[in-house]
Design a protein around this motif. Sequence first.
Motif, PDB file in Angstrom:
ATOM      1  N   PRO A  13      18.892  42.279  29.479  1.00 37.82           N
ATOM      2  CA  PRO A  13      20.179  42.626  28.852  1.00 37.82           C
ATOM      3  C   PRO A  13      21.134  43.278  29.855  1.00 37.82           C
ATOM      4  N   ASN A  14      22.393  43.382  29.464  1.00 39.72           N
ATOM      5  CA  ASN A  14      23.420  44.086  30.239  1.00 39.72           C
ATOM      6  C   ASN A  14      23.617  43.509  31.639  1.00 39.72           C
ATOM      7  N   SER A  28      25.622  40.127  29.080  1.00 39.03           N
ATOM      8  CA  SER A  28      24.514  39.617  28.274  1.00 39.03           C
ATOM      9  C   SER A  28      24.109  40.644  27.216  1.00 39.03           C
ATOM     10  N   ASP A  29      23.764  40.157  26.011  1.00 39.84           N
ATOM     11  CA  ASP A  29      23.441  41.074  24.929  1.00 39.84           C
ATOM     12  C   ASP A  29      21.983  41.522  25.010  1.00 39.84           C
ATOM     13  N   ILE A  30      21.511  42.191  23.968  1.00 38.60           N
ATOM     14  CA  ILE A  30      20.164  42.765  23.968  1.00 38.60           C
ATOM     15  C   ILE A  30      19.084  41.686  24.037  1.00 38.60           C
ATOM     16  N   GLU A  31      19.425  40.457  23.696  1.00 39.27           N
ATOM     17  CA  GLU A  31      18.473  39.349  23.769  1.00 39.27           C
ATOM     18  C   GLU A  31      18.636  38.545  25.056  1.00 39.27           C
ATOM     19  N   SER A  33      21.201  37.005  26.067  1.00 43.08           N
ATOM     20  CA  SER A  33      22.044  35.831  25.854  1.00 43.08           C
ATOM     21  C   SER A  33      23.477  36.103  26.272  1.00 43.08           C
ATOM     22  N   VAL A  34      24.110  35.104  26.862  1.00 36.28           N
ATOM     23  CA  VAL A  34      25.496  35.238  27.292  1.00 36.28           C
ATOM     24  C   VAL A  34      26.235  33.916  27.044  1.00 36.28           C
ATOM     25  N   ASP A  35      27.464  34.022  26.575  1.00 30.66           N
ATOM     26  CA  ASP A  35      28.302  32.855  26.302  1.00 30.66           C
ATOM     27  C   ASP A  35      29.274  32.666  27.456  1.00 30.66           C
TER      28      ASP A  35
END
Length: 309
Positions: A13-14, A28-31, A33-35
Amino acid sequence: MIIKDSKEKTIIPNVSVYNTQRSLTVLSDIEGSVDYSDFKKSDTLVFSHIAYEKFKIRVDKIPKSSSRTIIYLNSNTQKLSEIILSVGRSKENKEKISKKVSLIIPKKTELDLPQTSADLLYYGGGIRIQKTQGGGGSPVIRGFEANRVLLVVDGVRMNNAIYRSGHLQNAITIDPNVLERTEIIFGPASVGYGSDALGGVVHFYTIKPKINNEKEWTVKGLESYNSHLNHMVSNLNFEYSKGNWASFTSLSYSDFGDIIMGENRNHGFKNWGLNKFYLNKEKFNTESVLNKNPNIQKNTAYSQFDLLQ
């Protein structure tokens, strides 16, 4: 897209993902994942995380898959221990020093751009700054200040025990843009500097030019403006290196306006803190002048020019 550790295969994350122009940044989020759909196909993405090596890839080179794309980052295994110079007057690992010492390096402050070297000391923690005006700054360590806190620049003392015991603003005479590191020594660890370091030591280390650098000329500059504090800071640094000879030059100009107080006084005292008159400096402060705006504290403005060679 999901970002994972290359060895542990765990999500990260991060992670900061941005293009080389830094016009767009996502996290990137806690999972993990990044868009990245908002980036252009011609953009080169940079994946940055404090515990991992930076990774770059063009958007059109990212492998496509039926499921979500996975980007692997390599952990940064070359992270070294911070070195302290001022306690034993020699290089020591921070983890091996039993005394309380704070280390401030430019990486901690490069996003905030402290306006003075006194403001820079906030990042050390455990230190309070007394301010007489916008450009002022008197460091207070464990209740001690002025002639009981020793200020040192590259091993040269800026003050001693015979200085005044009240607020001492000479910390602001050091340009924060020329500092390579700043070390703050608390309590008994400062006894090696003498009795005038009763409260602690603030040791400033200026930038040292690199001898035989790959680049012959290195030029850096910055300019900042703060409408709330009504101040402007401009800086230009030149570094020249050729063979066994190197030079570093820094020019800075700081301009701080008069302190402006808030107009809302909800405590019931409408005239509290208003400066209805101020002294005329042109007549050696012997004449009072009507202040057209009592919310402005006249004669608190401050400007400074710094040159280091």
